[in-house]
Design a protein around this motif. Structure first.
Motif, PDB file in Angstrom:
ATOM      1  N   CYS A  88      33.363  68.954  87.064  1.00  0.00           N
ATOM      2  CA  CYS A  88      33.587  68.506  88.405  1.00  0.00           C
ATOM      3  C   CYS A  88      32.967  67.464  88.814  1.00  0.00           C
ATOM      4  N   GLY A  89      32.895  66.125  88.583  1.00  0.00           N
ATOM      5  CA  GLY A  89      32.858  65.013  89.142  1.00  0.00           C
ATOM      6  C   GLY A  89      33.704  64.714  90.585  1.00  0.00           C
ATOM      7  N   SER A  90      33.037  63.185  89.613  1.00  0.00           N
ATOM      8  CA  SER A  90      34.034  62.040  90.808  1.00  0.00           C
ATOM      9  C   SER A  90      35.743  61.653  90.571  1.00  0.00           C
ATOM     10  N   PRO A  91      35.867  61.921  91.676  1.00  0.00           N
ATOM     11  CA  PRO A  91      37.532  62.057  91.451  1.00  0.00           C
ATOM     12  C   PRO A  91      38.238  60.651  91.134  1.00  0.00           C
ATOM     13  N   THR A  92      36.976  59.272  91.263  1.00  0.00           N
ATOM     14  CA  THR A  92      37.488  57.779  91.244  1.00  0.00           C
ATOM     15  C   THR A  92      37.252  57.832  89.733  1.00  0.00           C
ATOM     16  N   GLY A  93      37.100  58.220  89.015  1.00  0.00           N
ATOM     17  CA  GLY A  93      36.490  57.904  87.081  1.00  0.00           C
ATOM     18  C   GLY A  93      35.470  57.282  87.464  1.00  0.00           C
ATOM     19  N   PHE A 106      34.955  64.812  97.967  1.00  0.00           N
ATOM     20  CA  PHE A 106      35.754  65.843  97.323  1.00  0.00           C
ATOM     21  C   PHE A 106      36.018  65.072  95.562  1.00  0.00           C
ATOM     22  N   SER A 107      35.497  66.515  95.153  1.00  0.00           N
ATOM     23  CA  SER A 107      35.302  66.675  93.604  1.00  0.00           C
ATOM     24  C   SER A 107      36.960  66.772  92.917  1.00  0.00           C
ATOM     25  N   GLY A 113      36.120  61.299  83.341  1.00  0.00           N
ATOM     26  CA  GLY A 113      34.924  60.371  83.137  1.00  0.00           C
ATOM     27  C   GLY A 113      34.114  60.228  84.997  1.00  0.00           C
ATOM     28  N   GLY A 114      34.888  61.707  85.233  1.00  0.00           N
ATOM     29  CA  GLY A 114      34.016  61.348  86.819  1.00  0.00           C
ATOM     30  C   GLY A 114      32.738  61.395  87.286  1.00  0.00           C
ATOM     31  N   ASN A 115      31.732  60.329  87.644  1.00  0.00           N
ATOM     32  CA  ASN A 115      30.344  60.908  87.985  1.00  0.00           C
ATOM     33  C   ASN A 115      30.346  60.697  89.412  1.00  0.00           C
ATOM     34  N   PHE A 116      29.759  61.456  89.828  1.00  0.00           N
ATOM     35  CA  PHE A 116      28.697  60.980  91.125  1.00  0.00           C
ATOM     36  C   PHE A 116      27.437  60.733  91.015  1.00  0.00           C
ATOM     37  N   GLN A 117      26.955  59.857  91.249  1.00  0.00           N
ATOM     38  CA  GLN A 117      25.629  59.011  92.020  1.00  0.00           C
ATOM     39  C   GLN A 117      25.451  59.518  93.251  1.00  0.00           C
ATOM     40  N   PHE A 118      23.916  60.120  92.641  1.00  0.00           N
ATOM     41  CA  PHE A 118      22.648  59.838  94.545  1.00  0.00           C
ATOM     42  C   PHE A 118      21.256  59.332  93.357  1.00  0.00           C
ATOM     43  N   THR A 119      20.734  58.264  94.803  1.00  0.00           N
ATOM     44  CA  THR A 119      19.841  57.327  95.099  1.00  0.00           C
ATOM     45  C   THR A 119      19.140  58.408  96.391  1.00  0.00           C
TER      46      THR A 119
END
Length: 149
Positions: A88-93, A106-107, A113-119
């Motif tokens: 389960c990652g980012s649906p945007t690839g 949403f995930s 291939g989809g990851n999330f990012q957080f800074t």
């Protein structure tokens, strides 16, 4: 005689293959507790200390200490093998979806291939939540751990 046997074999094969096209729908509940928070902070490993834990209903979380050095942390929720439906990652690839504290995203659990990012803006402990109430599009968000103990 040989033609009769061949005809019987073909007829039997057609009959049996017709029966095999009947599908039985099986509903299998996901084992949510087999998911881990995985990312650059775990070297993408399924580390037991980042296994998600039930909060309530179908809401789960894992906590991680992050350093605010201006660099984004890539992450996702996945089982030990990144199995289909358990990744389960980012649906945007592969571009990644940037998350902001307290905002839901949403995930997709079918997009390998989809990851999330957080800074993080501050060094500290953060809770990473995933809500499986809607299994088709689980919701992901992050909160500062100090605010939600």
């Amino acid at each position: 005689m040989r033609n009769k046997i061949l005809a019987l074999f073909i007829t039997s094969s057609l009959f049996l293959s017709g029966c095999s096209t009947t599908f039985v729908e099986q509903i299998i509940d996901k084992d949510y507790e087999s998911f881990y928070l995985r990312g650059v902070f775990t070297w993408w490993e399924a580390d037991e200390s980042y296994r998600i834990k039930l909060v309530n209903g179908k809401l789960y979380k894992a906590s991680v200490s992050l350093i605010a050095d201006g660099q984004p942390y890539d992450f996702k929720f996945a089982d030990e093998t990144y199995a289909p439906g358990y990744d389960c990652g980012s649906p945007t690839g592969t571009r990644g979806k940037v998350l902001v504290l307290g905002e839901n995203a949403f995930s997709s659990c079918e997009n390998a291939g989809g990851n999330f990012q957080f800074t993080p803006e501050e060094t500290g402990k953060y809770d990473f939540f995933i809500d499986f109430t809607n299994e088709e599009t689980p919701s992901v968000y992050i909160a500062k751990a100090d605010n939600f103990n």
